[in-house]
Design a protein around this motif. Sequence first.
Motif, short mmCIF file in Angstrom:
data_model
loop_
_atom_site.label_atom_id
_atom_site.label_comp_id
_atom_site.label_asym_id
_atom_site.label_seq_id
_atom_site.Cartn_x
_atom_site.Cartn_y
_atom_site.Cartn_z
N ALA A 108 1.60 -5.85 -33.86
CA ALA A 108 0.26 -5.88 -33.35
C ALA A 108 -0.20 -5.91 -32.06
CB ALA A 108 -0.45 -6.77 -34.19
N MET A 109 0.82 -6.66 -31.19
CA MET A 109 0.73 -7.07 -29.86
C MET A 109 1.24 -5.86 -29.08
SD MET A 109 2.15 -10.69 -29.46
CE MET A 109 1.67 -12.04 -30.78
N GLU A 110 2.34 -5.02 -29.66
CA GLU A 110 2.84 -3.87 -28.98
C GLU A 110 1.68 -2.93 -29.06
OE1 GLU A 110 6.48 -2.87 -30.69
OE2 GLU A 110 7.14 -4.67 -30.52
N LEU A 111 0.93 -2.87 -30.25
CA LEU A 111 -0.04 -1.70 -30.32
C LEU A 111 -1.22 -1.74 -29.85
CD1 LEU A 111 0.12 -1.06 -34.24
CD2 LEU A 111 0.72 0.45 -32.69
N ASP A 112 -1.50 -3.14 -29.40
CA ASP A 112 -2.87 -3.56 -28.70
C ASP A 112 -2.45 -4.90 -27.95
OD1 ASP A 112 -5.25 -4.04 -27.60
OD2 ASP A 112 -6.18 -4.24 -29.68
N GLU A 113 -2.29 -4.71 -26.90
CA GLU A 113 -1.91 -6.05 -26.10
C GLU A 113 -3.05 -6.83 -25.82
OE1 GLU A 113 -2.83 -4.93 -21.25
OE2 GLU A 113 -0.73 -4.75 -22.05
N ASN A 114 -4.24 -6.41 -26.23
CA ASN A 114 -5.50 -7.41 -26.05
C ASN A 114 -5.96 -7.92 -27.47
OD1 ASN A 114 -5.93 -7.35 -23.25
ND2 ASN A 114 -6.71 -5.06 -23.51
N PHE A 141 -3.33 -4.26 -47.48
CA PHE A 141 -3.20 -4.20 -46.00
C PHE A 141 -2.02 -3.06 -45.63
CE2 PHE A 141 -4.62 -8.51 -45.93
CZ PHE A 141 -6.01 -8.22 -45.54
N HIS A 142 -1.13 -2.68 -46.54
CA HIS A 142 0.16 -2.04 -46.74
C HIS A 142 -0.58 -0.49 -46.63
CE1 HIS A 142 3.25 0.57 -48.15
NE2 HIS A 142 4.10 -0.45 -47.28
N ASP A 143 -1.65 -0.31 -47.39
CA ASP A 143 -2.30 1.08 -47.55
C ASP A 143 -2.72 1.11 -46.11
OD1 ASP A 143 -1.27 1.47 -50.05
OD2 ASP A 143 -3.54 0.99 -50.99
N ALA A 144 -3.57 0.33 -45.61
CA ALA A 144 -4.39 0.26 -44.37
C ALA A 144 -3.37 0.60 -43.02
CB ALA A 144 -4.96 -1.04 -43.83
N ILE A 145 -2.13 -0.10 -43.18
CA ILE A 145 -1.25 0.45 -42.17
C ILE A 145 -0.56 1.90 -42.28
CG2 ILE A 145 1.33 0.10 -41.41
CD1 ILE A 145 0.57 -3.15 -42.24
N ASN A 146 -0.50 2.46 -43.40
CA ASN A 146 -0.18 3.70 -43.70
C ASN A 146 -1.13 4.56 -43.44
OD1 ASN A 146 2.41 3.17 -44.72
ND2 ASN A 146 1.82 2.95 -47.08
N GLU A 147 -2.38 4.23 -43.61
CA GLU A 147 -3.33 5.21 -43.15
C GLU A 147 -3.65 5.32 -41.77
OE1 GLU A 147 -6.99 4.29 -45.35
OE2 GLU A 147 -6.02 4.58 -47.43
N ASN A 148 -3.54 4.17 -41.09
CA ASN A 148 -3.90 4.09 -39.69
C ASN A 148 -2.60 3.34 -38.84
OD1 ASN A 148 -6.45 5.08 -39.04
ND2 ASN A 148 -7.01 3.62 -40.68
N PRO A 149 -1.32 3.76 -38.89
CA PRO A 149 -0.48 3.26 -38.39
C PRO A 149 -0.44 2.76 -36.85
CG PRO A 149 -0.03 5.41 -38.55
CD PRO A 149 -1.05 5.11 -39.12
N ASN A 150 -1.28 3.03 -35.86
CA ASN A 150 -1.52 2.71 -34.83
C ASN A 150 -2.63 1.70 -34.53
OD1 ASN A 150 0.43 4.61 -33.55
ND2 ASN A 150 -0.76 6.17 -33.87
N ASP A 151 -2.99 1.11 -35.58
CA ASP A 151 -4.11 0.15 -35.48
C ASP A 151 -3.74 -1.35 -35.85
OD1 ASP A 151 -6.36 -1.34 -35.79
OD2 ASP A 151 -7.30 -0.48 -37.46
N SER A 152 -3.74 -2.09 -34.94
CA SER A 152 -3.26 -3.48 -34.77
C SER A 152 -3.51 -4.33 -35.88
CB SER A 152 -3.48 -4.08 -33.33
OG SER A 152 -4.59 -4.47 -33.27
N VAL A 153 -5.05 -3.92 -36.40
CA VAL A 153 -5.65 -4.98 -37.49
C VAL A 153 -4.86 -5.06 -38.68
CG1 VAL A 153 -7.82 -5.16 -38.84
CG2 VAL A 153 -7.83 -4.51 -36.58
#
Length: 217
Positions: free
Chosen positions: A60-66, A23-35
Motif C-alpha cells: 500500500a505504501m509503494e502504491l501511495d506513499e501518502n 477485499f481480495h475482490d477489491a484488489i483484483n478490481e483496482n490493483p493500483n488502489d492502496s485502500v
Amino acid sequence: MDKNQIGIQYMQEGNLEEAAKAFHDAINENPNDSVGFINFGNVLAALGDHEKALKFYKKAMELDENAAAAYYSAGNLYYKSEDYENAKTMFETAMKKGLDTSDNYFMLAMTFVNLGQGKLALPYLQRSVELNEKDAEARFQYGLVLAQLDFIDEAMVQLEKCLEIEPNHADAYYNLGVSYAFKENAEKALEMFQKALDIQPDHLLAGHAKQLIETKQ
C-alpha cells in the motif's frame, strides 16, 4: 456499495472470511488502489498473520506513499512485536502524512514510553486526550508519565479524569494513592488504596502500599 465498504461491514460483524473475500475482490478490481491492500492487511492482522499483513501494508505504501493508514497499521504490528524503533518510525510517518487522530498520537506516545523516553511521550499524550477527551486509558497513561516526571498535581488531575470516565480503574486509584502518599496525605492515600482493593482484591501493589502506611500509623 463497493467491495471495500462491503469488506469493512463484514469486519465490523466479525466475519473475517467474507471480509477477506471482499477485499481480495477489491484488489483484483483496482490493483493500483492502496485502500484494498490496507484493508486486506487489517484482516490478516486480525487473524494473527502479522508477517503477511506487513507485506500488504508495505505494498500500500509503494502504491501511495501518502497512505497514512498503512503506516499507522504497520506501526501497530511493530508495536505488538515490541519492535519499538520501527513502530516509532511508522507512527511518526503516519503523523507527517496527515493522520491527526488520538489513536496515532497515543500509540506514538506509548512507543516513547516503552523506549524509556517519557518526556518525549508527554506532548503526544496531551494531544491524544485533546482529540478524545473520553479515552480513559490515554488519561491514565498521561497521568502516569506526568507522575514519573514529578508533575504530581498535574498527574492527579489526569488520574481523576480517568476515574470519571472509568470508575472501576483500579490502577488509577492505586496511582492516586501513591500521589497522595508522596504529598504526605496518608488518610487520602489509604482511601485510594482501599478503593483499588475493593475493585481488585488481588491488587498486590495496593495491598502492599496500604499495609506499609498502616504499619507507620
